[in-house]
Design a protein around this motif. Structure first.
Motif, PDB file in Angstrom:
ATOM      1  N   ALA A 166     -15.029  34.218  -9.746  1.00 25.55           N
ATOM      2  CA  ALA A 166     -15.357  32.911  -9.160  1.00 25.55           C
ATOM      3  C   ALA A 166     -16.184  32.100 -10.014  1.00 25.55           C
ATOM      4  CB  ALA A 166     -16.277  33.212  -7.819  1.00 25.55           C
ATOM      5  N   GLY A 167     -16.402  32.448 -11.477  1.00 28.47           N
ATOM      6  CA  GLY A 167     -17.018  31.474 -12.095  1.00 28.47           C
ATOM      7  C   GLY A 167     -18.760  31.720 -12.240  1.00 28.47           C
ATOM      8  N   HIS A 168     -19.079  32.599 -11.888  1.00 27.40           N
ATOM      9  CA  HIS A 168     -20.555  32.989 -11.983  1.00 27.40           C
ATOM     10  C   HIS A 168     -20.592  34.040 -12.958  1.00 27.40           C
ATOM     11  CE1 HIS A 168     -21.341  30.806  -8.447  1.00 27.40           C
ATOM     12  NE2 HIS A 168     -20.486  31.268  -7.862  1.00 27.40           N
ATOM     13  N   ASN A 169     -21.779  33.922 -13.922  1.00 25.16           N
ATOM     14  CA  ASN A 169     -22.095  34.988 -14.828  1.00 25.16           C
ATOM     15  C   ASN A 169     -23.205  35.659 -14.384  1.00 25.16           C
ATOM     16  OD1 ASN A 169     -21.911  36.666 -16.903  1.00 25.16           O
ATOM     17  ND2 ASN A 169     -22.033  35.263 -18.577  1.00 25.16           N
ATOM     18  N   VAL A 170     -23.362  36.814 -14.154  1.00 18.20           N
ATOM     19  CA  VAL A 170     -24.736  37.419 -13.533  1.00 18.20           C
ATOM     20  C   VAL A 170     -24.801  38.829 -14.270  1.00 18.20           C
ATOM     21  CG1 VAL A 170     -26.127  38.009 -11.691  1.00 18.20           C
ATOM     22  CG2 VAL A 170     -24.284  36.341 -11.410  1.00 18.20           C
ATOM     23  N   GLU A 171     -26.097  39.081 -14.658  1.00 19.30           N
ATOM     24  CA  GLU A 171     -26.393  40.267 -15.409  1.00 19.30           C
ATOM     25  C   GLU A 171     -25.981  41.603 -14.234  1.00 19.30           C
ATOM     26  OE1 GLU A 171     -27.420  41.316 -18.471  1.00 19.30           O
ATOM     27  OE2 GLU A 171     -26.936  39.026 -19.086  1.00 19.30           O
ATOM     28  N   LEU A 172     -25.426  42.689 -15.011  1.00 17.46           N
ATOM     29  CA  LEU A 172     -25.216  43.684 -13.935  1.00 17.46           C
ATOM     30  C   LEU A 172     -26.554  44.362 -13.383  1.00 17.46           C
ATOM     31  CD1 LEU A 172     -22.922  45.671 -13.127  1.00 17.46           C
ATOM     32  CD2 LEU A 172     -23.369  47.361 -15.285  1.00 17.46           C
ATOM     33  N   GLU A 173     -27.629  44.540 -14.205  1.00 13.31           N
ATOM     34  CA  GLU A 173     -28.956  45.352 -13.766  1.00 13.31           C
ATOM     35  C   GLU A 173     -29.148  44.329 -12.617  1.00 13.31           C
ATOM     36  OE1 GLU A 173     -28.027  44.873 -16.950  1.00 13.31           O
ATOM     37  OE2 GLU A 173     -28.156  47.050 -17.264  1.00 13.31           O
ATOM     38  N   ASP A 174     -29.196  42.894 -12.735  1.00 15.58           N
ATOM     39  CA  ASP A 174     -29.739  42.098 -11.585  1.00 15.58           C
ATOM     40  C   ASP A 174     -28.796  42.355 -10.259  1.00 15.58           C
ATOM     41  OD1 ASP A 174     -31.649  41.021 -13.409  1.00 15.58           O
ATOM     42  OD2 ASP A 174     -30.605  39.228 -13.870  1.00 15.58           O
ATOM     43  N   LEU A 175     -27.648  42.582 -10.554  1.00 18.95           N
ATOM     44  CA  LEU A 175     -26.721  42.638  -9.547  1.00 18.95           C
ATOM     45  C   LEU A 175     -26.909  44.004  -8.646  1.00 18.95           C
ATOM     46  CD1 LEU A 175     -23.395  41.480 -10.438  1.00 18.95           C
ATOM     47  CD2 LEU A 175     -24.732  40.450  -8.543  1.00 18.95           C
ATOM     48  N   GLU A 176     -27.249  45.041  -9.568  1.00 18.45           N
ATOM     49  CA  GLU A 176     -27.529  46.280  -8.969  1.00 18.45           C
ATOM     50  C   GLU A 176     -28.776  46.325  -8.311  1.00 18.45           C
ATOM     51  OE1 GLU A 176     -27.281  49.752 -11.660  1.00 18.45           O
ATOM     52  OE2 GLU A 176     -27.480  51.121  -9.984  1.00 18.45           O
ATOM     53  N   ARG A 177     -29.905  45.714  -8.632  1.00 19.70           N
ATOM     54  CA  ARG A 177     -31.184  45.392  -8.009  1.00 19.70           C
ATOM     55  C   ARG A 177     -30.853  44.732  -6.707  1.00 19.70           C
ATOM     56  NH1 ARG A 177     -34.090  42.594 -11.732  1.00 19.70           N
ATOM     57  NH2 ARG A 177     -33.364  44.120 -13.278  1.00 19.70           N
ATOM     58  N   GLU A 178     -29.936  43.856  -6.522  1.00 15.95           N
ATOM     59  CA  GLU A 178     -29.586  43.151  -5.238  1.00 15.95           C
ATOM     60  C   GLU A 178     -28.977  43.940  -4.324  1.00 15.95           C
ATOM     61  OE1 GLU A 178     -27.408  39.493  -5.745  1.00 15.95           O
ATOM     62  OE2 GLU A 178     -28.676  38.738  -7.126  1.00 15.95           O
ATOM     63  N   VAL A 179     -28.041  44.670  -4.787  1.00 14.68           N
ATOM     64  CA  VAL A 179     -26.999  45.535  -4.257  1.00 14.68           C
ATOM     65  C   VAL A 179     -28.075  46.604  -3.334  1.00 14.68           C
ATOM     66  CG1 VAL A 179     -25.690  47.674  -4.136  1.00 14.68           C
ATOM     67  CG2 VAL A 179     -24.943  45.545  -5.232  1.00 14.68           C
ATOM     68  N   VAL A 180     -29.232  47.118  -4.225  1.00 13.69           N
ATOM     69  CA  VAL A 180     -30.044  48.037  -3.579  1.00 13.69           C
ATOM     70  C   VAL A 180     -30.889  47.396  -2.565  1.00 13.69           C
ATOM     71  CG1 VAL A 180     -31.831  49.476  -4.225  1.00 13.69           C
ATOM     72  CG2 VAL A 180     -29.843  49.595  -5.486  1.00 13.69           C
ATOM     73  N   ALA A 181     -31.419  46.299  -2.889  1.00 15.66           N
ATOM     74  CA  ALA A 181     -32.193  45.498  -1.865  1.00 15.66           C
ATOM     75  C   ALA A 181     -31.279  45.278  -0.495  1.00 15.66           C
ATOM     76  CB  ALA A 181     -32.697  44.198  -2.448  1.00 15.66           C
ATOM     77  N   ARG A 182     -30.259  44.907  -0.770  1.00 17.27           N
ATOM     78  CA  ARG A 182     -29.386  44.691   0.406  1.00 17.27           C
ATOM     79  C   ARG A 182     -29.067  45.691   1.205  1.00 17.27           C
ATOM     80  NH1 ARG A 182     -24.575  41.463   1.275  1.00 17.27           N
ATOM     81  NH2 ARG A 182     -23.432  41.954  -0.470  1.00 17.27           N
ATOM     82  N   ASP A 183     -28.978  47.104   0.671  1.00 16.03           N
ATOM     83  CA  ASP A 183     -28.706  48.214   1.124  1.00 16.03           C
ATOM     84  C   ASP A 183     -29.809  48.380   1.999  1.00 16.03           C
ATOM     85  OD1 ASP A 183     -26.543  48.654  -0.017  1.00 16.03           O
ATOM     86  OD2 ASP A 183     -26.969  50.219  -1.330  1.00 16.03           O
ATOM     87  N   ARG A 184     -31.137  48.363   1.554  1.00 17.43           N
ATOM     88  CA  ARG A 184     -32.240  48.670   2.031  1.00 17.43           C
ATOM     89  C   ARG A 184     -32.311  47.766   3.409  1.00 17.43           C
ATOM     90  NH1 ARG A 184     -36.222  47.955  -1.580  1.00 17.43           N
ATOM     91  NH2 ARG A 184     -35.343  49.587  -2.744  1.00 17.43           N
ATOM     92  N   ARG A 185     -32.158  46.576   3.198  1.00 12.51           N
ATOM     93  CA  ARG A 185     -32.204  45.725   4.326  1.00 12.51           C
ATOM     94  C   ARG A 185     -31.404  46.229   5.498  1.00 12.51           C
ATOM     95  NH1 ARG A 185     -33.761  40.832   1.617  1.00 12.51           N
ATOM     96  NH2 ARG A 185     -31.505  40.418   1.575  1.00 12.51           N
ATOM     97  N   ASP A 186     -30.166  46.347   5.025  1.00 13.84           N
ATOM     98  CA  ASP A 186     -28.835  46.727   6.049  1.00 13.84           C
ATOM     99  C   ASP A 186     -29.297  48.097   6.696  1.00 13.84           C
ATOM    100  OD1 ASP A 186     -27.351  44.561   5.467  1.00 13.84           O
ATOM    101  OD2 ASP A 186     -25.907  45.352   4.310  1.00 13.84           O
ATOM    102  N   MET A 187     -29.855  48.934   6.000  1.00 13.99           N
ATOM    103  CA  MET A 187     -29.916  50.264   6.523  1.00 13.99           C
ATOM    104  C   MET A 187     -31.261  50.493   7.278  1.00 13.99           C
ATOM    105  SD  MET A 187     -28.739  52.591   3.148  1.00 13.99           S
ATOM    106  CE  MET A 187     -27.262  52.944   3.061  1.00 13.99           C
ATOM    107  N   THR A 188     -32.197  49.669   6.923  1.00 12.17           N
ATOM    108  CA  THR A 188     -33.617  49.760   7.569  1.00 12.17           C
ATOM    109  C   THR A 188     -33.819  48.899   8.612  1.00 12.17           C
ATOM    110  OG1 THR A 188     -34.520  48.529   6.097  1.00 12.17           O
ATOM    111  CG2 THR A 188     -34.521  50.871   5.812  1.00 12.17           C
ATOM    112  N   ARG A 189     -32.754  47.927   9.136  1.00 16.22           N
ATOM    113  CA  ARG A 189     -33.113  46.810  10.057  1.00 16.22           C
ATOM    114  C   ARG A 189     -33.038  47.766  11.417  1.00 16.22           C
ATOM    115  NH1 ARG A 189     -27.778  44.201   8.757  1.00 16.22           N
ATOM    116  NH2 ARG A 189     -26.325  45.640   9.962  1.00 16.22           N
ATOM    117  N   ALA A 190     -33.879  47.042  12.541  1.00 13.09           N
ATOM    118  CA  ALA A 190     -34.064  47.764  13.786  1.00 13.09           C
ATOM    119  C   ALA A 190     -32.717  47.597  14.673  1.00 13.09           C
ATOM    120  CB  ALA A 190     -35.156  46.953  14.764  1.00 13.09           C
TER     121      ALA A 190
END
Ligand code: DC
Length: 231
Positions: A166-190
């Motif tokens: 889609a034309g975006h260039n993002v570092e793999l490490e940054d993406l992994e951090r985001e993925v993990v943060a999103r998982d946490r939010r998705d898994m811990t919400r009430a």
């Protein structure tokens, strides 16, 4: 409508586990309507961002969700998404919308509105629906439940490929951090947190091809149906 085809296939799992691609192909194989429930959370997030709504204000965002009309129209490559008549299929894939959707998905009143609409979609015809709470909250009674998973590194890698296309260039490490943060939010919400239910078939897709995952799901659906017929 063929009654035998009025089944609901629920596909849950974290971001990047391959749900969208797999759910589309499963829908095609089983003649079901493909529904991307995440696109609905994204549509609300897009609306909130474009109307400069404060996404931390749960009451206002819920009201926005209640008032807007979200449409998912089947298309060759999945589904086209419309918000109040405007096509937003590609706009909802922008990184800011991704981030905002994960935040608004924690709002119980927003989930209530969208869950009701999703249940309605499965009432009149067979669907393959992907999301986080499809087997737990939206269609807890369906016997066809799947939970797709993959390592966070592999999910970040897949996301990087999508973004590059889609034309975006993002570092793999940054993406992994985001993925993990999103998982946490998705898994811990009430409300409607992402979790594996006991009767879901868990598939680790890390080292599997799309075709292999689709095959496992289709076979499992056939097996359950055969068993149900024997009873
Ligand atoms: O599947 P996706 O990444 O397009 O979903 C966007 C966001 O919406 C994601 O942060 C999780 C949330 N979501 C949810 O809470 N429940 C669903 N059934 C589908 C998506």
């Amino acid at each position: 409508m063929d009654k035998r085809n009025h089944i609901v296939v629920a596909i849950d799992g974290p971001a990047g586990a391959g749900k969208s691609t797999v759910a589309k192909l499963v829908a095609r194989r089983l003649s079901l309507l493909y529904i991307d429930s995440g696109a609905m959370y994204r549509a609300v997030a897009w609306k909130a961002l474009t109307t400069k709504t404060d996404i931390s204000d749960a009451r206002i965002v819920a009201e926005l969700a209640r008032q807007m009309k979200i449409e998912l129209a089947p298309a060759d490559r999945g589904a086209r998404v419309f918000a109040d008549g405007k096509e937003i299929t590609h706009l909802i894939r922008e990184p800011e919308v991704t981030e905002a959707s994960s935040r608004i998905a924690t709002i119980g009143a927003v989930r209530e509105v969208l869950v009701r609409q999703q249940q309605e979609m499965g009432r009149t015809r067979g669907v393959a629906m992907e999301g986080r709470d499809i087997g737990t909250v939206v269609f807890p009674d369906t016997p066809f439940k799947f939970y797709l998973d993959a390592s966070s590194r592999e999910r970040a890698r897949r996301r990087k490929n999508d973004l590059e296309r889609a034309g975006h260039n993002v570092e793999l490490e940054d993406l992994e951090r985001e993925v993990v943060a999103r998982d946490r939010r998705d898994m811990t919400r009430a409300v409607g947190p992402l979790r594996k239910v006991e009767d879901a078939l868990v598939i680790d897709t890390t080292a599997m091809s799309i075709e292999q995952v689709v095959e496992v799901i289709v076979e499992h659906v056939h097996t359950i149906r055969k068993e149900a017929m024997k009873e």
